[in-house]
Design an enzyme around this catalytic site. Structure first.
Site, PDB file in Angstrom:
ATOM      1  N   HIS A  17      -6.192   8.860   9.896  1.00 26.13           N
ATOM      2  CA  HIS A  17      -6.644   8.742   8.504  1.00 26.13           C
ATOM      3  C   HIS A  17      -7.954   9.517   8.309  1.00 26.13           C
ATOM      4  O   HIS A  17      -8.121  10.235   7.315  1.00 26.13           O
ATOM      5  CB  HIS A  17      -6.940   7.283   8.141  1.00 26.13           C
ATOM      6  CG  HIS A  17      -5.751   6.376   8.106  1.00 26.13           C
ATOM      7  ND1 HIS A  17      -5.725   5.149   8.731  1.00 26.13           N
ATOM      8  CD2 HIS A  17      -4.543   6.493   7.495  1.00 26.13           C
ATOM      9  CE1 HIS A  17      -4.570   4.545   8.497  1.00 26.13           C
ATOM     10  NE2 HIS A  17      -3.821   5.356   7.769  1.00 26.13           N
ATOM     11  N   LYS A  41       3.303  -5.591   3.707  1.00 29.38           N
ATOM     12  CA  LYS A  41       2.585  -5.804   4.979  1.00 29.38           C
ATOM     13  C   LYS A  41       1.648  -7.004   4.887  1.00 29.38           C
ATOM     14  O   LYS A  41       1.077  -7.259   3.829  1.00 29.38           O
ATOM     15  CB  LYS A  41       1.748  -4.555   5.316  1.00 29.38           C
ATOM     16  CG  LYS A  41       2.567  -3.298   5.549  1.00 29.38           C
ATOM     17  CD  LYS A  41       1.654  -2.099   5.809  1.00 29.38           C
ATOM     18  CE  LYS A  41       2.434  -0.821   6.028  1.00 29.38           C
ATOM     19  NZ  LYS A  41       1.557   0.384   6.032  1.00 29.38           N
ATOM     20  N   ARG A  90       3.193  12.301   8.662  1.00 25.54           N
ATOM     21  CA  ARG A  90       3.336  12.459  10.118  1.00 25.54           C
ATOM     22  C   ARG A  90       4.713  13.041  10.398  1.00 25.54           C
ATOM     23  O   ARG A  90       4.975  14.188  10.137  1.00 25.54           O
ATOM     24  CB  ARG A  90       3.120  11.112  10.817  1.00 25.54           C
ATOM     25  CG  ARG A  90       1.652  10.713  10.900  1.00 25.54           C
ATOM     26  CD  ARG A  90       1.495   9.294  11.300  1.00 25.54           C
ATOM     27  NE  ARG A  90       2.260   8.442  10.409  1.00 25.54           N
ATOM     28  CZ  ARG A  90       2.143   7.134  10.318  1.00 25.54           C
ATOM     29  NH1 ARG A  90       1.303   6.502  11.074  1.00 25.54           N
ATOM     30  NH2 ARG A  90       2.866   6.437   9.478  1.00 25.54           N
ATOM     31  N   SER A 128      -1.740   2.556  12.017  1.00 25.72           N
ATOM     32  CA  SER A 128      -2.483   1.283  12.052  1.00 25.72           C
ATOM     33  C   SER A 128      -1.664   0.229  12.791  1.00 25.72           C
ATOM     34  O   SER A 128      -2.207  -0.572  13.558  1.00 25.72           O
ATOM     35  CB  SER A 128      -2.753   0.788  10.627  1.00 25.72           C
ATOM     36  OG  SER A 128      -3.487   1.738   9.913  1.00 25.72           O
TER      37      SER A 128
HETATM   38  O1  PNS Z   1      -0.858   2.949   3.992  1.00 24.99           O
HETATM   39  P1  PNS Z   1       0.382   2.501   3.266  1.00 24.99           P
HETATM   40  O2  PNS Z   1       0.630   1.019   3.503  1.00 24.99           O
HETATM   41  O3  PNS Z   1       1.588   3.320   3.618  1.00 24.99           O
HETATM   42  O4  PNS Z   1       0.098   2.720   1.698  1.00 24.99           O
HETATM   43  C1  PNS Z   1       1.050   2.375   0.709  1.00 24.99           C
HETATM   44  C2  PNS Z   1       0.342   2.227  -0.635  1.00 24.99           C
HETATM   45  C3  PNS Z   1      -0.724   1.153  -0.541  1.00 24.99           C
HETATM   46  C4  PNS Z   1      -0.304   3.545  -1.001  1.00 24.99           C
HETATM   47  C5  PNS Z   1       1.413   1.835  -1.701  1.00 24.99           C
HETATM   48  O5  PNS Z   1       1.994   0.621  -1.321  1.00 24.99           O
HETATM   49  C6  PNS Z   1       0.815   1.726  -3.099  1.00 24.99           C
HETATM   50  O6  PNS Z   1       0.629   2.731  -3.752  1.00 24.99           O
HETATM   51  N1  PNS Z   1       0.437   0.491  -3.525  1.00 24.99           N
HETATM   52  C7  PNS Z   1      -0.206   0.270  -4.795  1.00 24.99           C
HETATM   53  C8  PNS Z   1       0.720  -0.373  -5.824  1.00 24.99           C
HETATM   54  C9  PNS Z   1       1.620   0.672  -6.469  1.00 24.99           C
HETATM   55  O7  PNS Z   1       1.200   1.502  -7.248  1.00 24.99           O
HETATM   56  N2  PNS Z   1       2.917   0.615  -6.088  1.00 24.99           N
HETATM   57  C10 PNS Z   1       3.916   1.559  -6.545  1.00 24.99           C
HETATM   58  C11 PNS Z   1       4.034   2.744  -5.597  1.00 24.99           C
HETATM   59  S1  PNS Z   1       5.393   3.732  -6.066  1.00 24.99           S
END
Ligand code: PNS
Length: 160
Positions: A17, A41, A90, A128
């Site tokens: 990150h 998660k 990745r 993570s």
């Molecule tokens: O590090 P991650 O867990 O892969 O990140 C995923 C994340 C947090 C970026 C995604 O779950 C997200 O954007 N969450 C915010 C809520 C939202 O806008 N959800 C719709 C995404 S299409």
């Protein structure tokens, strides 16, 4: 001013990150690292703890800010004039979920673009989740996370 938003759960922030943060900060005028809830998660650290760690790790990066997302990512990004979402990619396994999220965010708001940076080759296998798995069995995580993060993980380990 070109603003980019780098969202993620960052639970915890890894060296992979941090590599994306440093590279994106060179490309954009301002980079906002946006600590977000991933409803799929269950986190090790609270949003505030994650935010504090990332602030410490990025303290010397002049154009990097850290914020917490409370709501939808597309709504947050829409507050800025043509800000883009930056994500790290990745392996192929990341692609499907990232592709879906990028398309969903742009469908929700046509101005919300997502740009991908390929992972640094040394970090391609780091996540993570795998760091937390190593920690669960008291493995050495020092190569995979910044020092600040390692200290916080060890504190959590000690408090269990
Ligand atoms: O590090 P991650 O867990 O892969 O990140 C995923 C994340 C947090 C970026 C995604 O779950 C997200 O954007 N969450 C915010 C809520 C939202 O806008 N959800 C719709 C995404 S299409």
């Amino acid at each position: 001013m070109k603003v980019a938003v780098y969202p993620g759960s960052f639970d915890p922030l890894t060296n992979g990150h941090f590599d994306i943060i440093k590279r994106a900060a060179k490309i954009f005028d301002k980079l906002i690292v946006l600590v977000s809830v991933n409803s799929c998660k269950s986190p090790m650290f609270s949003l505030q703890e994650r935010c504090a760690m990332i602030k410490e790790v990025t303290a010397t990066c002049q154009n990097v800010q850290v914020d917490i997302l409370d709501g939808l990512l597309a709504d947050y990004v829409s507050r800025f004039d043509h800000a883009v979402i930056v994500k790290g990619l990745r392996a192929l396994s990341d692609f499907e979920a990232e592709f879906q999220m990028a398309l969903m965010n742009r469908d929700y708001d046509e101005n919300v673009e997502t740009m991908f940076l390929m992972t640094g080759v040394n970090y391609a296998f780091i996540s993570s989740s795998i760091v937390k798995e190593l920690d669960r069995y008291h493995g050495d995580i020092s190569k995979y996370v910044p020092d600040v993060v390692q200290q916080e993980i060890l504190k959590k380990r000690g408090s269990k």
